[in-house]
Design a protein around this motif. Sequence first.
Motif, PDB file in Angstrom:
ATOM      1  N   SER A 202       0.806  -1.229   0.000  1.00 50.81           N
ATOM      2  CA  SER A 202       0.000   0.000   0.000  1.00 50.81           C
ATOM      3  C   SER A 202       0.832   1.269   0.000  1.00 50.81           C
ATOM      4  O   SER A 202       0.287   2.367   0.005  1.00 50.81           O
ATOM      5  N   ARG A 203       2.145   1.146  -0.007  1.00 51.69           N
ATOM      6  CA  ARG A 203       3.050   2.310   0.009  1.00 51.69           C
ATOM      7  C   ARG A 203       2.808   3.174   1.254  1.00 51.69           C
ATOM      8  O   ARG A 203       2.779   4.405   1.180  1.00 51.69           O
ATOM      9  N   THR A 204       2.626   2.534   2.392  1.00 53.17           N
ATOM     10  CA  THR A 204       2.397   3.274   3.629  1.00 53.17           C
ATOM     11  C   THR A 204       3.720   3.815   4.163  1.00 53.17           C
ATOM     12  O   THR A 204       4.723   3.109   4.193  1.00 53.17           O
ATOM     13  N   ALA A 205       3.683   5.077   4.570  1.00 52.53           N
ATOM     14  CA  ALA A 205       4.897   5.750   5.037  1.00 52.53           C
ATOM     15  C   ALA A 205       4.596   6.574   6.273  1.00 52.53           C
ATOM     16  O   ALA A 205       3.434   6.889   6.580  1.00 52.53           O
ATOM     17  N   SER A 206       5.645   6.911   6.994  1.00 52.76           N
ATOM     18  CA  SER A 206       5.577   7.889   8.077  1.00 52.76           C
ATOM     19  C   SER A 206       6.233   9.170   7.562  1.00 52.76           C
ATOM     20  O   SER A 206       7.266   9.114   6.885  1.00 52.76           O
ATOM     21  N   LEU A 207       5.628  10.310   7.864  1.00 53.59           N
ATOM     22  CA  LEU A 207       6.142  11.589   7.379  1.00 53.59           C
ATOM     23  C   LEU A 207       6.642  12.433   8.539  1.00 53.59           C
ATOM     24  O   LEU A 207       6.041  12.454   9.608  1.00 53.59           O
ATOM     25  N   LYS A 208       7.731  13.128   8.310  1.00 49.72           N
ATOM     26  CA  LYS A 208       8.246  14.108   9.259  1.00 49.72           C
ATOM     27  C   LYS A 208       8.065  15.482   8.626  1.00 49.72           C
ATOM     28  O   LYS A 208       8.599  15.755   7.544  1.00 49.72           O
ATOM     29  N   LEU A 209       7.298  16.346   9.302  1.00 50.72           N
ATOM     30  CA  LEU A 209       7.053  17.697   8.812  1.00 50.72           C
ATOM     31  C   LEU A 209       7.873  18.695   9.625  1.00 50.72           C
ATOM     32  O   LEU A 209       7.864  18.644  10.864  1.00 50.72           O
ATOM     33  N   ASP A 210       8.550  19.581   8.936  1.00 53.54           N
ATOM     34  CA  ASP A 210       9.401  20.571   9.581  1.00 53.54           C
ATOM     35  C   ASP A 210       8.952  21.968   9.141  1.00 53.54           C
ATOM     36  O   ASP A 210       9.218  22.393   8.020  1.00 53.54           O
ATOM     37  N   ARG A 211       8.240  22.664  10.047  1.00 51.18           N
ATOM     38  CA  ARG A 211       7.694  23.992   9.772  1.00 51.18           C
ATOM     39  C   ARG A 211       6.988  24.021   8.421  1.00 51.18           C
ATOM     40  O   ARG A 211       7.120  24.954   7.623  1.00 51.18           O
ATOM     41  N   TYR A 212       6.173  23.008   8.213  1.00 50.03           N
ATOM     42  CA  TYR A 212       5.394  22.919   6.977  1.00 50.03           C
ATOM     43  C   TYR A 212       4.207  23.876   7.102  1.00 50.03           C
ATOM     44  O   TYR A 212       3.398  23.758   8.034  1.00 50.03           O
ATOM     45  N   PHE A 213       4.095  24.794   6.174  1.00 52.45           N
ATOM     46  CA  PHE A 213       3.075  25.846   6.265  1.00 52.45           C
ATOM     47  C   PHE A 213       1.818  25.446   5.514  1.00 52.45           C
ATOM     48  O   PHE A 213       1.874  25.057   4.334  1.00 52.45           O
ATOM     49  N   VAL A 214       0.668  25.532   6.221  1.00 53.06           N
ATOM     50  CA  VAL A 214      -0.636  25.310   5.600  1.00 53.06           C
ATOM     51  C   VAL A 214      -1.406  26.626   5.666  1.00 53.06           C
ATOM     52  O   VAL A 214      -1.771  27.085   6.752  1.00 53.06           O
ATOM     53  N   PRO A 215      -1.642  27.261   4.527  1.00 58.80           N
ATOM     54  CA  PRO A 215      -2.370  28.537   4.525  1.00 58.80           C
ATOM     55  C   PRO A 215      -3.810  28.371   5.014  1.00 58.80           C
ATOM     56  O   PRO A 215      -4.387  27.276   4.930  1.00 58.80           O
ATOM     57  N   ASP A 216      -4.385  29.458   5.503  1.00 58.55           N
ATOM     58  CA  ASP A 216      -5.771  29.425   5.981  1.00 58.55           C
ATOM     59  C   ASP A 216      -6.731  28.901   4.921  1.00 58.55           C
ATOM     60  O   ASP A 216      -7.733  28.262   5.255  1.00 58.55           O
ATOM     61  N   GLU A 217      -6.443  29.174   3.655  1.00 61.63           N
ATOM     62  CA  GLU A 217      -7.333  28.715   2.574  1.00 61.63           C
ATOM     63  C   GLU A 217      -7.448  27.201   2.527  1.00 61.63           C
ATOM     64  O   GLU A 217      -8.407  26.665   1.974  1.00 61.63           O
ATOM     65  N   PHE A 218      -6.444  26.519   3.105  1.00 61.71           N
ATOM     66  CA  PHE A 218      -6.445  25.060   3.078  1.00 61.71           C
ATOM     67  C   PHE A 218      -6.660  24.452   4.462  1.00 61.71           C
ATOM     68  O   PHE A 218      -6.489  23.240   4.644  1.00 61.71           O
ATOM     69  N   ILE A 219      -7.031  25.275   5.444  1.00 65.50           N
ATOM     70  CA  ILE A 219      -7.436  24.763   6.753  1.00 65.50           C
ATOM     71  C   ILE A 219      -8.922  24.438   6.672  1.00 65.50           C
ATOM     72  O   ILE A 219      -9.748  25.304   6.368  1.00 65.50           O
ATOM     73  N   THR A 220      -9.277  23.196   6.926  1.00 65.49           N
ATOM     74  CA  THR A 220     -10.661  22.772   6.736  1.00 65.49           C
ATOM     75  C   THR A 220     -11.482  22.766   8.024  1.00 65.49           C
ATOM     76  O   THR A 220     -12.698  22.867   7.986  1.00 65.49           O
ATOM     77  N   GLN A 221     -10.809  22.655   9.171  1.00 66.28           N
ATOM     78  CA  GLN A 221     -11.550  22.627  10.428  1.00 66.28           C
ATOM     79  C   GLN A 221     -10.599  22.845  11.601  1.00 66.28           C
ATOM     80  O   GLN A 221      -9.480  22.332  11.612  1.00 66.28           O
ATOM     81  N   VAL A 222     -11.055  23.624  12.567  1.00 64.44           N
ATOM     82  CA  VAL A 222     -10.382  23.769  13.853  1.00 64.44           C
ATOM     83  C   VAL A 222     -11.434  23.461  14.911  1.00 64.44           C
ATOM     84  O   VAL A 222     -12.458  24.147  15.002  1.00 64.44           O
ATOM     85  N   VAL A 223     -11.215  22.424  15.704  1.00 62.70           N
ATOM     86  CA  VAL A 223     -12.262  21.936  16.599  1.00 62.70           C
ATOM     87  C   VAL A 223     -11.678  21.628  17.970  1.00 62.70           C
ATOM     88  O   VAL A 223     -10.542  21.146  18.088  1.00 62.70           O
ATOM     89  N   ASP A 224     -12.459  21.901  18.996  1.00 61.74           N
ATOM     90  CA  ASP A 224     -12.042  21.621  20.368  1.00 61.74           C
ATOM     91  C   ASP A 224     -11.746  20.134  20.535  1.00 61.74           C
ATOM     92  O   ASP A 224     -12.524  19.276  20.100  1.00 61.74           O
ATOM     93  N   ILE A 225     -10.622  19.832  21.166  1.00 59.25           N
ATOM     94  CA  ILE A 225     -10.194  18.442  21.323  1.00 59.25           C
ATOM     95  C   ILE A 225     -11.228  17.620  22.077  1.00 59.25           C
ATOM     96  O   ILE A 225     -11.572  16.500  21.666  1.00 59.25           O
ATOM     97  N   THR A 226     -11.745  18.157  23.160  1.00 52.62           N
ATOM     98  CA  THR A 226     -12.717  17.417  23.962  1.00 52.62           C
ATOM     99  C   THR A 226     -13.969  17.107  23.152  1.00 52.62           C
ATOM    100  O   THR A 226     -14.502  15.987  23.208  1.00 52.62           O
ATOM    101  N   GLU A 227     -14.441  18.092  22.383  1.00 56.38           N
ATOM    102  CA  GLU A 227     -15.647  17.872  21.581  1.00 56.38           C
ATOM    103  C   GLU A 227     -15.414  16.814  20.519  1.00 56.38           C
ATOM    104  O   GLU A 227     -16.265  15.950  20.289  1.00 56.38           O
ATOM    105  N   TRP A 228     -14.275  16.874  19.861  1.00 53.61           N
ATOM    106  CA  TRP A 228     -13.967  15.872  18.830  1.00 53.61           C
ATOM    107  C   TRP A 228     -13.902  14.475  19.443  1.00 53.61           C
ATOM    108  O   TRP A 228     -14.467  13.519  18.911  1.00 53.61           O
ATOM    109  N   ASN A 229     -13.215  14.358  20.567  1.00 55.45           N
ATOM    110  CA  ASN A 229     -13.006  13.044  21.172  1.00 55.45           C
ATOM    111  C   ASN A 229     -14.294  12.405  21.655  1.00 55.45           C
ATOM    112  O   ASN A 229     -14.365  11.183  21.802  1.00 55.45           O
ATOM    113  N   LYS A 230     -15.331  13.212  21.900  1.00 53.28           N
ATOM    114  CA  LYS A 230     -16.606  12.650  22.354  1.00 53.28           C
ATOM    115  C   LYS A 230     -17.207  11.700  21.329  1.00 53.28           C
ATOM    116  O   LYS A 230     -17.905  10.750  21.698  1.00 53.28           O
ATOM    117  N   THR A 231     -16.967  11.975  20.069  1.00 53.50           N
ATOM    118  CA  THR A 231     -17.556  11.137  19.020  1.00 53.50           C
ATOM    119  C   THR A 231     -16.516  10.364  18.212  1.00 53.50           C
ATOM    120  O   THR A 231     -16.880   9.642  17.289  1.00 53.50           O
TER     121      THR A 231
END
Length: 355
Positions: A202-231
């Motif tokens: 399956s070509r499964t890999a582990s990735l190491k990210l070093d100050r990898y920038f994701v612009p706001d245009e590509f941020i899809t969700q910011v959610v409270d950890i507790t709320e996410w973990n509930k479901t």
Amino acid sequence: MSVGQVAAADPTEHPAYREFTRLVEEVIAPRAVEVDATEVPRSHIEALREVGYFSWTVPREYGGAPIPPTVKNAVDDVLFGADPSTALAVVHHGGQVAQALSARTPPALALLPKLATGERIGGAGMSQIRAWPKRPSLLATRTPGGYHFDGAVRWISGWGLVDTAWIGAVDEQSSTYVFGIADLTRPGITATRLRLAAVHGSRTASLKLDRYFVPDEFITQVVDITEWNKTDGQMWPSTRQALAAEGPALPTAGPIGLGRAALADALAAYPGQPSLLRLSEELERAAVTPIAEPHWRVQLDALAVRGTAAGLIASGGEGLLTDNIAQVRARAALFLQVRALSERVRPARLEQFAN
């Protein structure tokens, strides 16, 4: 009756399903054992492009050729049963499409025509957020115009084929999970291929990210950890934002396809064998009888283990030879036991086996 109505009644009657099964029989299934031991070849991706596989989850207005979810689900199960490694490498493509639609920003939506043609292939790297805070995770730091991502993406399949991935990180300052779309062709990412005991191709890999920038245009969700973990564990991340969608509840592709293919081979060797027939009937009944998650997923994954074990038994000692598909499926069924394994899912799995 329209094509959509036919698909709702019987997904196997849809033209896309029929064309896809021909492709699997002629191109993908014959190389499944080889692929499991090596890697998914680019020629498989080209073949999937030719039948329109990557367009099936993209809305028509963005260049897609959508098919009913029941048909897409059935297609992915066929692929899992025939070649688990190829299935794992491409099955997250639809989740990436959903994330681009969720972002609703012009740059994110501009990805959709390329995802529809298969010019870009979507993937997902999410498991690291479940390890936090017990283990290091991928960390997100708010910065002007977006986030810097630093740390590890523990698992991502399709490396070298997938170039557009939905990834999750932890913002410790705000106690939130930050999800975004990453272009894997950009600098700041180092990949290490993983040697897996199952679905190795399956070509499964582990990735190491070093100050990898994701612009706001590509941020899809910011959610409270507790709320996410509930479901977390009650629903798959890619379906969280589609809860209002109409249609039947569908199981995640994989266990039904694996179990069904293994039992078909077993019954071909031992036609009418009562135990095999009962197990096959149990699998098909569970496939169309949703129960509360994560118990449905756990139930189906356990049936995949039983079904592929039955296929191995029917194959006898030859089933353990490295050129036999029976052992490929049996190991792939074990992989399902650790796929998307959250703290909510783990005890449900243990209870299933204890009982």
